[in-house]
Design an enzyme around this catalytic site. Structure first.
Site, PDB file in Angstrom:
ATOM      1  N   ASP A  38       0.824  -1.210   0.000  1.00  0.00           N
ATOM      2  CA  ASP A  38       0.000   0.000   0.000  1.00  0.00           C
ATOM      3  C   ASP A  38       0.855   1.255   0.000  1.00  0.00           C
ATOM      4  O   ASP A  38       0.531   2.244  -0.629  1.00  0.00           O
ATOM      5  CB  ASP A  38      -0.879   0.038   1.244  1.00  0.00           C
ATOM      6  N   LEU A  84     -21.359  -2.374   6.404  1.00  0.00           N
ATOM      7  CA  LEU A  84     -21.991  -2.886   7.620  1.00  0.00           C
ATOM      8  C   LEU A  84     -22.957  -4.000   7.263  1.00  0.00           C
ATOM      9  O   LEU A  84     -23.703  -3.897   6.296  1.00  0.00           O
ATOM     10  CB  LEU A  84     -22.764  -1.768   8.313  1.00  0.00           C
ATOM     11  N   GLU A 117     -25.304   4.858  16.954  1.00  0.00           N
ATOM     12  CA  GLU A 117     -25.290   6.062  16.121  1.00  0.00           C
ATOM     13  C   GLU A 117     -26.390   5.939  15.079  1.00  0.00           C
ATOM     14  O   GLU A 117     -26.763   4.834  14.711  1.00  0.00           O
ATOM     15  CB  GLU A 117     -23.944   6.168  15.378  1.00  0.00           C
ATOM     16  N   LYS A 119     -27.813   5.697  11.423  1.00  0.00           N
ATOM     17  CA  LYS A 119     -27.243   5.320  10.136  1.00  0.00           C
ATOM     18  C   LYS A 119     -27.671   6.385   9.146  1.00  0.00           C
ATOM     19  O   LYS A 119     -28.826   6.462   8.742  1.00  0.00           O
ATOM     20  CB  LYS A 119     -27.704   3.942   9.681  1.00  0.00           C
ATOM     21  N   ASP A 121     -27.975   8.458   5.690  1.00  0.00           N
ATOM     22  CA  ASP A 121     -28.179   7.952   4.336  1.00  0.00           C
ATOM     23  C   ASP A 121     -27.506   8.866   3.323  1.00  0.00           C
ATOM     24  O   ASP A 121     -28.155   9.603   2.596  1.00  0.00           O
ATOM     25  CB  ASP A 121     -29.674   7.825   4.064  1.00  0.00           C
ATOM     26  N   ARG A 140     -15.541   6.418  -0.777  1.00  0.00           N
ATOM     27  CA  ARG A 140     -15.292   5.048  -0.375  1.00  0.00           C
ATOM     28  C   ARG A 140     -14.941   4.160  -1.571  1.00  0.00           C
ATOM     29  O   ARG A 140     -14.117   3.271  -1.465  1.00  0.00           O
ATOM     30  CB  ARG A 140     -16.530   4.493   0.330  1.00  0.00           C
ATOM     31  N   TYR A 236     -17.774   9.751  11.935  1.00  0.00           N
ATOM     32  CA  TYR A 236     -18.173   8.654  12.816  1.00  0.00           C
ATOM     33  C   TYR A 236     -17.175   7.510  12.932  1.00  0.00           C
ATOM     34  O   TYR A 236     -17.324   6.652  13.777  1.00  0.00           O
ATOM     35  CB  TYR A 236     -19.529   8.081  12.413  1.00  0.00           C
ATOM     36  N   LYS A 324     -31.600  -1.995  10.833  1.00  0.00           N
ATOM     37  CA  LYS A 324     -32.385  -1.198   9.894  1.00  0.00           C
ATOM     38  C   LYS A 324     -33.794  -0.920  10.407  1.00  0.00           C
ATOM     39  O   LYS A 324     -34.371  -1.742  11.103  1.00  0.00           O
ATOM     40  CB  LYS A 324     -32.475  -1.912   8.532  1.00  0.00           C
ATOM     41  N   CYS A 418     -48.567 -11.641 -25.172  1.00  0.00           N
ATOM     42  CA  CYS A 418     -47.458 -10.789 -24.737  1.00  0.00           C
ATOM     43  C   CYS A 418     -47.666  -9.376 -25.281  1.00  0.00           C
ATOM     44  O   CYS A 418     -47.856  -9.199 -26.492  1.00  0.00           O
ATOM     45  CB  CYS A 418     -46.126 -11.352 -25.256  1.00  0.00           C
ATOM     46  N   CYS A 421     -44.858  -8.690 -28.097  1.00  0.00           N
ATOM     47  CA  CYS A 421     -44.742  -9.376 -29.386  1.00  0.00           C
ATOM     48  C   CYS A 421     -46.009 -10.121 -29.800  1.00  0.00           C
ATOM     49  O   CYS A 421     -46.081 -10.648 -30.908  1.00  0.00           O
ATOM     50  CB  CYS A 421     -43.558 -10.346 -29.354  1.00  0.00           C
ATOM     51  N   CYS A 436     -43.766 -14.996 -21.610  1.00  0.00           N
ATOM     52  CA  CYS A 436     -43.810 -14.943 -23.064  1.00  0.00           C
ATOM     53  C   CYS A 436     -42.773 -15.944 -23.552  1.00  0.00           C
ATOM     54  O   CYS A 436     -41.601 -15.839 -23.203  1.00  0.00           O
ATOM     55  CB  CYS A 436     -43.455 -13.534 -23.541  1.00  0.00           C
ATOM     56  N   CYS A 441     -38.725 -12.178 -28.733  1.00  0.00           N
ATOM     57  CA  CYS A 441     -39.608 -11.087 -28.300  1.00  0.00           C
ATOM     58  C   CYS A 441     -38.770  -9.828 -28.070  1.00  0.00           C
ATOM     59  O   CYS A 441     -37.784  -9.855 -27.336  1.00  0.00           O
ATOM     60  CB  CYS A 441     -40.325 -11.484 -27.021  1.00  0.00           C
TER      61      CYS A 441
HETATM   62  S1  IVH Z   1     -19.395   2.862  10.215  1.00  0.00           S
HETATM   63  C1  IVH Z   1     -16.659  -0.305   9.797  1.00  0.00           C
HETATM   64  N1  IVH Z   1     -21.268   4.474  11.029  1.00  0.00           N
HETATM   65  O1  IVH Z   1     -23.203   2.883   6.066  1.00  0.00           O
HETATM   66  C2  IVH Z   1     -17.940   0.322   9.559  1.00  0.00           C
HETATM   67  N2  IVH Z   1     -21.281   3.811   8.744  1.00  0.00           N
HETATM   68  O2  IVH Z   1     -23.268   0.096   5.317  1.00  0.00           O
HETATM   69  C3  IVH Z   1     -17.817   1.496   8.673  1.00  0.00           C
HETATM   70  N3  IVH Z   1     -23.083   4.792   7.437  1.00  0.00           N
HETATM   71  O3  IVH Z   1     -20.371   2.921   4.027  1.00  0.00           O
HETATM   72  C4  IVH Z   1     -18.991   2.315   8.632  1.00  0.00           C
HETATM   73  N4  IVH Z   1     -23.969   5.955   9.059  1.00  0.00           N
HETATM   74  O4  IVH Z   1     -21.659   5.120   4.322  1.00  0.00           O
HETATM   75  C5  IVH Z   1     -20.763   3.801   9.986  1.00  0.00           C
HETATM   76  N5  IVH Z   1     -22.850   5.913  11.896  1.00  0.00           N
HETATM   77  C6  IVH Z   1     -22.343   5.241  10.865  1.00  0.00           C
HETATM   78  C7  IVH Z   1     -22.922   5.296   9.577  1.00  0.00           C
HETATM   79  C8  IVH Z   1     -22.354   4.568   8.546  1.00  0.00           C
HETATM   80  C9  IVH Z   1     -24.051   5.645   7.785  1.00  0.00           C
HETATM   81  C10 IVH Z   1     -22.919   4.247   6.094  1.00  0.00           C
HETATM   82  C11 IVH Z   1     -21.538   4.398   5.519  1.00  0.00           C
HETATM   83  C12 IVH Z   1     -21.082   3.009   5.224  1.00  0.00           C
HETATM   84  C13 IVH Z   1     -22.362   2.278   5.150  1.00  0.00           C
HETATM   85  C14 IVH Z   1     -22.137   0.839   5.492  1.00  0.00           C
END
Ligand code: IVH
Length: 679
Positions: A38, A84, A117, A119, A121, A140, A236, A324, A418, A421, A436, A441
């Site tokens: 890396d 996740l 935390e 999640k 969007d 990412r 986060y 979720k 269909c 067709c 179909c 088609c």
């Molecule tokens: S931690 C090792 N924390 O969810 C875990 N992700 O499904 C790294 N996301 O790519 C992610 N809120 O874009 C983390 N409080 C939160 C988050 C979060 C949203 C998103 C993030 C990640 C995706 C994973």
């Protein structure tokens, strides 16, 4: 460094990276660890960025991760940016907690602290600070390699360009030499609406949801435009540091705020499943009143040392889970029901809806699945219905509000012919799906080409449904092999395609010729063969030819392939038309890259030392060790600091204890089996 020195260094880096690639990929004998590799890649990326005129067209960076960079520089993350795993129920949450406890050797009632935390969007970003200054920001991407979007990220006000000094004496304390901060870039609802208002005024296409709008903004080539987008950033996750010690997620979040980052106000800690569940319900209750969308709650094991012990499974950390929220349902009306013909000929009734916002997305179509579903729910045109969006899946009609009927609603029956067709539709005994049967088609042809070009398949950028229709209507394409005969001139002559996009399309088609074998297998659209099975088959057979020739026994010998899948593969390759198509693809220059793991090596095992202890049910210990070796791993009889992973079977004793003491990663039989591809 001046230009001449840079040139020399780039040359030696390229040579060195190529050499390591050769050792790693061809000889199976890596001479350097991932970190060292890396470092070379990063240095090269850095130099290429600083001296773009020196970046060589054959730079190894352009090969890693596939696509050549068009707009943004690629960036390899120091440590992968993980995803996740999801939990959708309390049971799944409990399973997660139990797995974590097991991995840590904790009893069910031992203390285990989680940080909770929201999640968010949006999309994940990585920010790198050197000596307190923001030097790079990257998306990412695929988790390994993202794109450098530093210019755009600099325009986000939530992102500090310089870290706030820490400690009492502002000048005595120095910022850490290096800091890697990860978080989410997103738009709040107001920001999203504002952007769409502006786009509507400019007669530009609207963004479907805040997430897409945020993604579009961060990948906006003109930073001046990006700067006008009201992007937000919440930090986060920890991506690494030099000159700073961080021991837990909670401490990290506290530090982040002190450095000047924004973190969510909803963050809190919890001590077990019960508390997580309560917080989850509280999150759901708050969901609608937040200024931005959240689609779940993330629970993370607080302690970093424990996180390290738990490690990850492919891209998913075992120390975190996204719990979720239930899908949101909204009330709307069915204006019409149309019939869609899929690539396998399946007829799907689709409800055309009065547009409605569901979880931040405008929904105007929803699947009704099939006639049985329509009958079962008694769905009629004109009905008031609840629609639901769950995650990424297509919205669906959940239920009809029968009380709202006024008598003008019309029942619906799938047509006998269909709609594309006119062929007689067949519905086989015991099948819910009507099809179909006509392989020519036009709807099926179109959908199969769209599928072929789609992201998980041959990934031909710019070849979406509309362009495919244009090409078919113009008589340029009748089957996928025809794509490889298109040239830019012919394409540019089409009304819908500008010269530039015609060129891009030809390039994208060309680039697809060498997609990995599994992508091609998936792209062919064999029934029951999804992305995952395609991968399994590619690994098992190594070439399309071998797969096409495999008999029933050979196919079912592959783990995960049952008689149904085997039958459908045999049927596909038995059809002369499909065989001709494959020949035509090869004649056109399609050369799928053979699967990387052909040698049997698997990055999970390769070069790592395993100790198997306790009794296993699926194999004897020597057998299990042989399987680990076949995947490139080493095995040892005793646990030491050098051990990478202990496989703990039934009644594992002192070796397991030692592993726990040393903080060596521990997996159980189930996981070993899964890693070995057995179930
Ligand atoms: S931690 C090792 N924390 O969810 C875990 N992700 O499904 C790294 N996301 O790519 C992610 N809120 O874009 C983390 N409080 C939160 C988050 C979060 C949203 C998103 C993030 C990640 C995706 C994973």
């Amino acid at each position: 460094m001046d230009q001449r020195q840079a040139k020399a260094r780039i040359e030696s880096l390229v040579a060195e990276i190529e050499r390591h690639n050769h050792y790693y990929y061809d000889l199976d004998r890596p001479q350097i660890d991932d970190e060292g590799y890396d470092r070379l890649v990063r240095e090269l990326a850095d130099l290429e960025q600083r001296f773009p005129q020196l970046a060589r067209p054959d730079s190894p960076l352009r090969r890693i991760g596939g696509k050549p960079l068009e707009n943004f520089e690629k960036h390899r993350h120091r440590t992968p940016m993980m995803s996740l795993a999801n939990a959708f129920s309390r049971q799944e949450l409990e399973d997660f907690d139990a797995r974590a406890r097991k991995g840590l050797g904790l009893s069910p009632d031992a203390e285990l602290t989680y940080v909770l935390e929201p999640k968010l969007d949006g999309l994940a970003l990585e920010l790198e600070y050197e000596n307190g200054l923001l030097v790079r920001a990257a998306t990412r991407g695929d988790g390994e390699i993202g794109e450098l979007v530093t210019q755009n990220v600099r325009t986000i006000r939530d992102v500090p360009l310089a870290l706030k000094p820490q400690g009492e004496d502002l000048f005595a304390r120095r910022p850490p030499a290096y800091l890697n901060v990860r978080g989410e870039v997103f738009l709040d609802r107001r920001g999203f609406e504002r952007i769409n208002r502006e786009r509507a005024a400019a007669e530009e296409p609207l963004f479907a949801n805040p997430r897409n709008a945020a993604a579009g903004s961060i990948r906006q080539l003109d930073p001046a435009i990006a700067a006008r987008r009201p992007l937000r950033f919440y930090a986060y996750a920890f991506g690494g540091a030099e000159g700073l010690e961080v021991r837990s997620q909670w401490e990290w979040l506290t530090l982040l705020r002190a450095f000047g980052f924004k973190t969510s106000d909803l963050i809190r800690r919890a001590a077990g499943v019960e508390e997580i569940q309560q917080a989850y319900e509280a999150f759901i209750a708050r969901r609608e009143t937040l200024p931005f969308d959240i689609d779940g709650m993330v629970a993370k094991v607080d302690d970093f040392e424990r996180q390290r012990i738990l490690g990850e499974v492919s891209k998913y950390p075992r120390w975190a889970i996204a719990y979720k929220f239930p899908a949101q349902e909204k009330l709307t009306r069915i204006l019409d029901i149309q019939v869609q013909v899929g690539r396998t000929g399946a007829l799907t009734p689709v409800a055309i809806l009065e547009p409605v916002q569901v979880s931040g997305v405008e929904v105007s179509r929803a699947t009704l699945h099939n006639q049985d579903e329509i009958d079962r729910k008694d769905v009629r045109i004109g009905d008031s219905v609840f629609v639901r969006r769950a995650g990424e899946v297509i919205p669906e009609v959940v239920a009809v509000v029968k009380e709202a009927r006024r008598g003008a609603e019309r029942p619906f029956k799938l047509p006998k012919e269909c709609p594309a067709c006119g062929a007689d539709v067949v519905r086989e005994e015991g099948e819910v799906v009507a099809r179909c049967p006509n392989r020519d088609c036009p709807a099926q042809v179109k959908e199969s080409i769209v599928h072929f070009a789609s992201k998980g398949a041959m990934d031909i950028e710019g070849l979406g449904p509309k362009t495919v229709s244009t090409l078919i209507d113009a008589g340029l394409v009748r089957r996928v092999a025809d794509l490889y005969r298109l040239d830019a001139e012919t394409l540019a002559a089409q009304e819908r395609l500008a010269e530039k996009s015609a060129q891009n399309l030809v390039q994208a088609i060309e680039a697809s010729k060498t997609r990995p074998l599994d992508k091609l297998i998936f792209a062919l659209g064999v029934r029951h063969v999804g992305e995952h099975l395609a991968e399994v088959l590619a690994r098992a057979f190594g070439s399309l030819d071998a797969l096409a020739k495999a008999d029933e026994a050979g196919l079912t010998a592959v783990f995960e392939v049952g008689p149904e899948v085997a039958g459908s593969i045999r049927l596909f390759f038995g059809e002369p038309k499909n065989r001709e198509l494959i020949q035509a693809l090869f004649a056109a220059g399609v050369r799928p890259a053979p699967p990387a793991a052909q040698t049997g090596e698997d990055p999970f095992f390769a070069g790592k030392t395993f100790v198997v202890t306790g009794a296993l049910a699926f194999a004897s210990r020597p057998e299990a060790e042989a399987m680990i070796k076949a995947k490139g791993g080493r095995t040892a009889g005793s646990v030491s600091k050098k051990t990478d992973c202990v496989v703990a079977g039934e009644a594992a004793g002192s070796k397991l204890k030692k592993a726990q003491e040393l903080g060596v990663a521990i997996i159980d039989e189930d996981e070993l089996k899964q890693r070995l591809g057995r179930r």
